[in-house]
Design an enzyme around this catalytic site. Structure first.
Site, PDB file in Angstrom:
ATOM      1  N   TYR A 158       4.447   2.573 -15.010  1.00 14.28           N
ATOM      2  CA  TYR A 158       3.483   3.154 -15.955  1.00 14.28           C
ATOM      3  C   TYR A 158       3.102   2.138 -17.035  1.00 14.28           C
ATOM      4  O   TYR A 158       1.938   2.034 -17.410  1.00 14.28           O
ATOM      5  CB  TYR A 158       4.052   4.419 -16.604  1.00 14.28           C
ATOM      6  CG  TYR A 158       4.475   5.481 -15.612  1.00 14.28           C
ATOM      7  CD1 TYR A 158       3.806   5.636 -14.393  1.00 14.28           C
ATOM      8  CD2 TYR A 158       5.544   6.336 -15.876  1.00 14.28           C
ATOM      9  CE1 TYR A 158       4.197   6.606 -13.474  1.00 14.28           C
ATOM     10  CE2 TYR A 158       5.942   7.307 -14.962  1.00 14.28           C
ATOM     11  CZ  TYR A 158       5.268   7.428 -13.766  1.00 14.28           C
ATOM     12  OH  TYR A 158       5.655   8.381 -12.862  1.00 14.28           O
TER      13      TYR A 158
HETATM   14  C1  LIG Z   1       8.455   6.056  -9.910  1.00 19.08           C
HETATM   15  C2  LIG Z   1       8.018   5.746  -8.499  1.00 19.08           C
HETATM   16  C3  LIG Z   1       7.033   6.788  -8.007  1.00 19.08           C
HETATM   17  C4  LIG Z   1       7.312   4.393  -8.505  1.00 19.08           C
HETATM   18  O1  LIG Z   1       6.961   4.073  -7.176  1.00 19.08           O
HETATM   19  P1  LIG Z   1       7.393   2.641  -6.609  1.00 19.08           P
HETATM   20  O2  LIG Z   1       6.760   2.487  -5.279  1.00 19.08           O
HETATM   21  O3  LIG Z   1       8.856   2.502  -6.700  1.00 19.08           O
HETATM   22  O4  LIG Z   1       6.654   1.746  -7.707  1.00 19.08           O
HETATM   23  P2  LIG Z   1       6.101   0.262  -7.545  1.00 19.08           P
HETATM   24  O5  LIG Z   1       6.883  -0.494  -6.541  1.00 19.08           O
HETATM   25  O6  LIG Z   1       4.630   0.326  -7.356  1.00 19.08           O
HETATM   26  O7  LIG Z   1       6.379  -0.267  -8.994  1.00 19.08           O
HETATM   27  C5  LIG Z   1       7.686  -0.131  -9.486  1.00 19.08           C
HETATM   28  C6  LIG Z   1       8.316  -1.463  -9.664  1.00 19.08           C
HETATM   29  O8  LIG Z   1       8.064  -2.323  -8.574  1.00 19.08           O
HETATM   30  C7  LIG Z   1       7.386  -3.485  -9.025  1.00 19.08           C
HETATM   31  N1  LIG Z   1       6.423  -3.850  -7.994  1.00 19.08           N
HETATM   32  C8  LIG Z   1       5.122  -3.479  -7.940  1.00 19.08           C
HETATM   33  N2  LIG Z   1       4.533  -4.030  -6.850  1.00 19.08           N
HETATM   34  C9  LIG Z   1       5.478  -4.726  -6.188  1.00 19.08           C
HETATM   35  C10 LIG Z   1       5.469  -5.496  -4.999  1.00 19.08           C
HETATM   36  N3  LIG Z   1       4.347  -5.670  -4.287  1.00 19.08           N
HETATM   37  N4  LIG Z   1       6.618  -6.044  -4.575  1.00 19.08           N
HETATM   38  C11 LIG Z   1       7.730  -5.872  -5.284  1.00 19.08           C
HETATM   39  N5  LIG Z   1       7.794  -5.166  -6.440  1.00 19.08           N
HETATM   40  C12 LIG Z   1       6.668  -4.600  -6.891  1.00 19.08           C
HETATM   41  C13 LIG Z   1       6.747  -3.098 -10.302  1.00 19.08           C
HETATM   42  O9  LIG Z   1       6.507  -4.162 -11.159  1.00 19.08           O
HETATM   43  C14 LIG Z   1       7.791  -2.186 -10.862  1.00 19.08           C
HETATM   44  O10 LIG Z   1       8.780  -2.958 -11.481  1.00 19.08           O
HETATM   45  P3  LIG Z   1      10.377  -2.772 -11.371  1.00 19.08           P
HETATM   46  O11 LIG Z   1      10.801  -3.060  -9.961  1.00 19.08           O
HETATM   47  O12 LIG Z   1      10.900  -3.799 -12.304  1.00 19.08           O
HETATM   48  O13 LIG Z   1      10.743  -1.382 -11.780  1.00 19.08           O
HETATM   49  C15 LIG Z   1       9.231   5.674  -7.511  1.00 19.08           C
HETATM   50  O14 LIG Z   1      10.071   4.569  -7.865  1.00 19.08           O
HETATM   51  C16 LIG Z   1      10.038   6.935  -7.498  1.00 19.08           C
HETATM   52  O15 LIG Z   1       9.720   7.841  -6.748  1.00 19.08           O
HETATM   53  N6  LIG Z   1      11.099   6.989  -8.312  1.00 19.08           N
HETATM   54  C17 LIG Z   1      11.979   8.133  -8.364  1.00 19.08           C
HETATM   55  C18 LIG Z   1      11.272   9.378  -8.776  1.00 19.08           C
HETATM   56  C19 LIG Z   1      10.538   9.209 -10.065  1.00 19.08           C
HETATM   57  O16 LIG Z   1      11.049   8.659 -11.023  1.00 19.08           O
HETATM   58  N7  LIG Z   1       9.295   9.732 -10.087  1.00 19.08           N
HETATM   59  C20 LIG Z   1       8.469   9.696 -11.263  1.00 19.08           C
HETATM   60  C21 LIG Z   1       8.938  10.723 -12.209  1.00 19.08           C
HETATM   61  S1  LIG Z   1       7.817  10.871 -13.533  1.00 19.08           S
END
Ligand SMILES: CC(C)(COP(=O)(O)OP(=O)(O)OC[C@H]1O[C@@H](n2cnc3c(N)ncnc32)[C@H](O)[C@@H]1OP(=O)(O)O)[C@@H](O)C(=O)NCCC(=O)NCCS
Length: 191
Positions: A158
């Site tokens: 976010y």
């Molecule tokens: C929150 C959530 C939806 C985010 O989805 P995600 O696919 O994990 O998110 P992204 O990969 O796009 O981005 C998250 C992280 O990956 C990183 N990232 C983004 N693109 C990337 C890529 N191409 N390769 C590697 N890392 C990447 C981002 O910078 C971010 O940083 P972090 O690893 O330091 O945390 C997911 O992690 C999730 O379901 N979490 C548990 C439930 C939750 O918290 N839901 C939201 C409640 S409000």
């Protein structure tokens, strides 16, 4: 280790969403590590949410398996969530004129979840971009549970999408956990 993955990200029609709600709720339960006992109630709530004006849902698919979901709808004074938001703003001395402007035209990102094992590889980012693409709303708002040092994928995602604080340490009625309510102007910036 899996690097950036390339799922198919696409909008779900309302019938696709309501037909597949059980599978989508299972992703939510796994991602949030919630008790499976909430499943039936959440299925009902999610299906009801799909009736809201502006409802938009997106899914991430890998080899025909759903690995991520996000949905939201237009904020409305009729919604419980907006009442909570107004209470939170009042508690911090608002709403200010800017906040009143916000409340009148926002898209509520109700849920975004990625299946454990697929998180942290850019799927959440793609879901958010697809969900918020071409929205007429001026702002997008979401809430997320507070975590120490904002150290989870949700906060990282976010923040990188430009979301800033609207409320912190906010307690929704009926939930003991503190939440952050975050906001960004639309369209999303491309980072
Ligand atoms: C929150 C959530 C939806 C985010 O989805 P995600 O696919 O994990 O998110 P992204 O990969 O796009 O981005 C998250 C992280 O990956 C990183 N990232 C983004 N693109 C990337 C890529 N191409 N390769 C590697 N890392 C990447 C981002 O910078 C971010 O940083 P972090 O690893 O330091 O945390 C997911 O992690 C999730 O379901 N979490 C548990 C439930 C939750 O918290 N839901 C939201 C409640 S409000």
């Amino acid at each position: 280790m899996m690097g950036s993955v390339s799922p198919i990200i696409r909008k779900l029609s309302i019938p696709e969403f309501t037909t597949n709600t059980p599978v989508l709720v299972d992703i939510y339960i796994a991602a949030m590590n919630y008790d499976k006992a909430i499943r039936d109630t959440r299925i009902e709530v999610w299906r009801r949410n799909s009736q809201n004006p502006g409802f938009t849902a997106v899914a991430a698919l890998m080899d025909d398996q759903v690995v991520g979901v996000a949905y939201g709808f237009n904020g409305s004074p009729d919604h419980w969530w907006q009442h909570q938001l107004r209470r939170g703003l009042r508690q911090q001395g608002g709403p200010t004129e800017e906040e009143i402007h916000i409340i009148h035209n926002y898209f509520e990102v109700a849920e975004v979840h990625v299946q454990p094992g697929f998180q942290g590889h850019g799927i959440g980012r793609k879901l958010m971009h697809e969900l918020l693409k071409d929205k007429q709303n001026t702002f997008a708002i979401l809430s997320t549970p507070e975590v120490d040092d904002e150290a989870n994928h949700a906060f990282s995602l976010y923040r990188s999408l430009g979301f800033t604080d609207l409320l912190r340490q906010f307690r929704f009625d009926g939930d003991q956990r503190p939440f952050a309510v975050l906001i960004t102007a639309l369209p999303l910036h491309d980072s």
